[in-house]
Design a protein around this motif. Sequence first.
Motif, short mmCIF file in Angstrom:
data_model
loop_
_atom_site.label_atom_id
_atom_site.label_comp_id
_atom_site.label_asym_id
_atom_site.label_seq_id
_atom_site.Cartn_x
_atom_site.Cartn_y
_atom_site.Cartn_z
N LEU A 25 0.83 -1.07 -0.02
CA LEU A 25 0.23 -0.11 0.06
C LEU A 25 0.73 1.22 -0.02
O LEU A 25 0.51 2.05 -0.77
CB LEU A 25 -0.99 0.07 1.16
N GLY A 26 1.88 1.11 0.74
CA GLY A 26 2.63 2.31 0.73
C GLY A 26 3.44 2.50 -0.42
O GLY A 26 3.65 3.63 -0.92
N LEU A 27 3.84 1.51 -1.26
CA LEU A 27 4.61 1.29 -2.27
C LEU A 27 3.77 2.03 -3.56
O LEU A 27 4.27 3.04 -4.18
CB LEU A 27 4.92 -0.01 -2.79
N PHE A 28 2.59 1.71 -3.65
CA PHE A 28 1.96 2.39 -4.84
C PHE A 28 1.29 3.45 -4.64
O PHE A 28 0.71 4.34 -5.17
CB PHE A 28 0.87 1.08 -5.40
N ALA A 29 0.97 3.94 -3.16
CA ALA A 29 0.13 5.10 -2.69
C ALA A 29 1.29 5.99 -3.04
O ALA A 29 1.09 7.34 -3.44
CB ALA A 29 0.05 5.12 -1.28
N GLY A 30 2.58 5.85 -2.73
CA GLY A 30 3.83 6.71 -2.96
C GLY A 30 4.00 6.81 -4.74
O GLY A 30 4.01 7.99 -4.95
N LEU A 31 3.84 5.81 -5.28
CA LEU A 31 3.98 6.06 -6.80
C LEU A 31 2.76 6.77 -7.38
O LEU A 31 2.97 7.82 -8.07
CB LEU A 31 3.78 4.65 -7.29
N ALA A 32 1.51 6.83 -6.86
CA ALA A 32 0.47 7.70 -7.03
C ALA A 32 0.55 8.98 -6.66
O ALA A 32 0.22 9.94 -7.43
CB ALA A 32 -0.93 7.02 -6.66
N LEU A 33 1.10 9.27 -5.53
CA LEU A 33 1.14 10.57 -4.94
C LEU A 33 2.23 11.38 -5.83
O LEU A 33 2.26 12.43 -5.97
CB LEU A 33 1.35 10.78 -3.45
N GLY A 34 3.45 10.55 -5.88
CA GLY A 34 4.52 11.20 -6.44
C GLY A 34 4.38 11.35 -7.95
O GLY A 34 4.55 12.46 -8.50
N SER A 35 3.50 10.51 -8.78
CA SER A 35 3.25 10.93 -10.07
C SER A 35 2.17 11.88 -10.30
O SER A 35 2.68 12.88 -11.21
CB SER A 35 2.45 9.68 -10.78
N ALA A 36 1.38 12.05 -9.53
CA ALA A 36 0.42 13.35 -9.39
C ALA A 36 1.14 14.72 -9.20
O ALA A 36 1.17 15.68 -9.88
CB ALA A 36 -0.72 13.33 -8.59
N PHE A 37 2.08 14.70 -8.10
CA PHE A 37 2.77 15.66 -7.73
C PHE A 37 3.89 15.96 -9.11
O PHE A 37 4.01 17.26 -9.50
CB PHE A 37 3.46 15.38 -6.34
N GLY A 38 4.44 14.90 -9.50
CA GLY A 38 5.49 15.38 -10.65
C GLY A 38 4.82 15.93 -11.93
O GLY A 38 5.50 16.95 -12.40
N ALA A 39 3.76 15.35 -12.27
CA ALA A 39 2.91 16.22 -13.17
C ALA A 39 2.67 17.56 -13.02
O ALA A 39 2.68 18.39 -13.80
CB ALA A 39 1.82 15.27 -13.43
N TRP A 40 2.05 17.75 -11.73
CA TRP A 40 1.71 19.24 -11.34
C TRP A 40 2.90 20.17 -11.47
O TRP A 40 2.81 21.24 -12.13
CB TRP A 40 1.07 19.03 -10.16
N LEU A 41 4.20 19.66 -10.71
CA LEU A 41 5.21 20.38 -10.61
C LEU A 41 5.81 20.91 -12.08
O LEU A 41 6.23 21.88 -12.36
CB LEU A 41 6.17 19.87 -9.98
N ASP A 42 5.86 19.93 -13.05
CA ASP A 42 6.31 20.08 -14.30
C ASP A 42 5.39 20.67 -15.67
O ASP A 42 5.68 20.60 -16.51
CB ASP A 42 6.90 18.76 -14.75
N HIS A 43 3.99 20.67 -14.98
CA HIS A 43 2.88 21.21 -16.14
C HIS A 43 3.15 22.57 -16.72
O HIS A 43 2.64 23.52 -16.15
CB HIS A 43 1.61 20.83 -15.67
N GLY A 44 3.95 22.71 -17.62
CA GLY A 44 4.12 24.30 -18.37
C GLY A 44 4.80 25.00 -17.43
O GLY A 44 4.56 26.32 -17.66
N GLN A 45 5.42 24.74 -16.20
CA GLN A 45 6.03 25.58 -15.42
C GLN A 45 7.65 26.01 -15.49
O GLN A 45 8.17 24.74 -15.75
CB GLN A 45 5.72 25.43 -13.79
N PRO A 46 8.09 27.07 -15.97
CA PRO A 46 9.47 27.34 -15.96
C PRO A 46 10.16 26.79 -14.87
O PRO A 46 9.84 26.87 -13.89
CB PRO A 46 9.66 28.47 -16.01
#
Length: 409
Positions: free
Chosen positions: A156-177
């Motif tokens: 649960l920790g493994l894939f919750a981490g992947l889910a949180l990290g993926s959403a967070f990474g996409a938000w951080l990199d979404h068209g932002q300098p």
Amino acid sequence: MSGSNVPPASSGATAGIASVTLLGMTAMGIALPILPQRLNGDLGYSLTIVGWIIGLESIATLLSRPWCGHLTDRRGGRFAAIAGLIAMIFCGLTYLASDFLMDYGAAGRQAAASLIVLGRIFMGIGEGLVISGTGLWAVDRAGPDRVGRAVSWVGLGLFAGLALGSAFGAWLDHGQPGGFALACAISTIIPLLGTGAALVIRPGTAARVHDSAPVAPLLSVILLPGLGLFANACGFAAITSFLALDYRAHGWAALPLGSAGVGIAGFGVGHVTARLLFSDLSDHVRSRWPVVTCLLVEALGLCMIWLAPTPLMALSGAVVTGFGFSMGYPLLTLPVLAAVPVVRRGMAFALFDAFFDTGAGFAALCSGTVAHYLSLPRVFLIAALVSLAGIIPLLMVPAMRWRRETPEG
């Protein structure tokens, strides 16, 4: 014996170990939606090369598994998990360094790609150590009656981490300098926090006797469940490696539903939901049919992504895939742990997890070729067919292995 003089862990201790896994996998997940774009869009590599570079992490994990298993058995799960988190910190630093080289012409971009490759190797080694380490650590502390719950919570920790990290990474990199650099910096800090969390949780007791027994007998009991895990991993690899590029090929980019990070997070939501609903299932199941059902559901979700005409259907398919994928690992560990001595559990986890690494790496490499020569959506069709094929070896596992008695020798 491993865990022989450590009282069973409370739910809080097991949750703490799972949180260490979560932090490590969050660091890993941040890169999943941003690396394919960096490699394909910014550095100009073909989809086949992207598949090779993404799959390199699984290859590194696979090749380091025997060493990880010996280290985990000798030094204990907590030691291995901390070593893995340190490797993840180095991965984040190499990604961060690669970003600074992007503005230095062709030579700088080539050096940046080389650093990304190095980072994938660091992350592969770190992933193997964290997963094997926290898995053995949780099982050590849980006691024989709560092995399934311990494995489920770590997963649960493994894939919750992947889910949180993926959403967070996409938000951080979404068209932002500077979004890529910011994501890399955060992925360096998070495993540092995980290291601090690991140091405050009591370790299990490692088996201190050096075990030089051959691995062939372990492989003989792991092979059939391992092939099921191989198939289980292919859907995971297809989504983490190519869902972002599939979204881009369809022209889906607008938040919230059109973001690839949301799609990968949807996979994590399905996974976490299944773990919350069925975390105790693996301590009570006594047949192969629940894990067969998991593979069928995973295949259904992958087919939904293959046929998806809208980002909503693709997101729904990712959720269904994660739901089916979720309980595969803890259920498949049951016939393995039933036939493995306690003192060899660390090596058994490492070898068993190697089938996951092989499946994930194989799927990433082959998916790149399928995407290049056929089409991106067909990646998910092939992964669905592999998931269905994974049912065959599970039908060959002796029934009494599912009705297990864990050996203590």
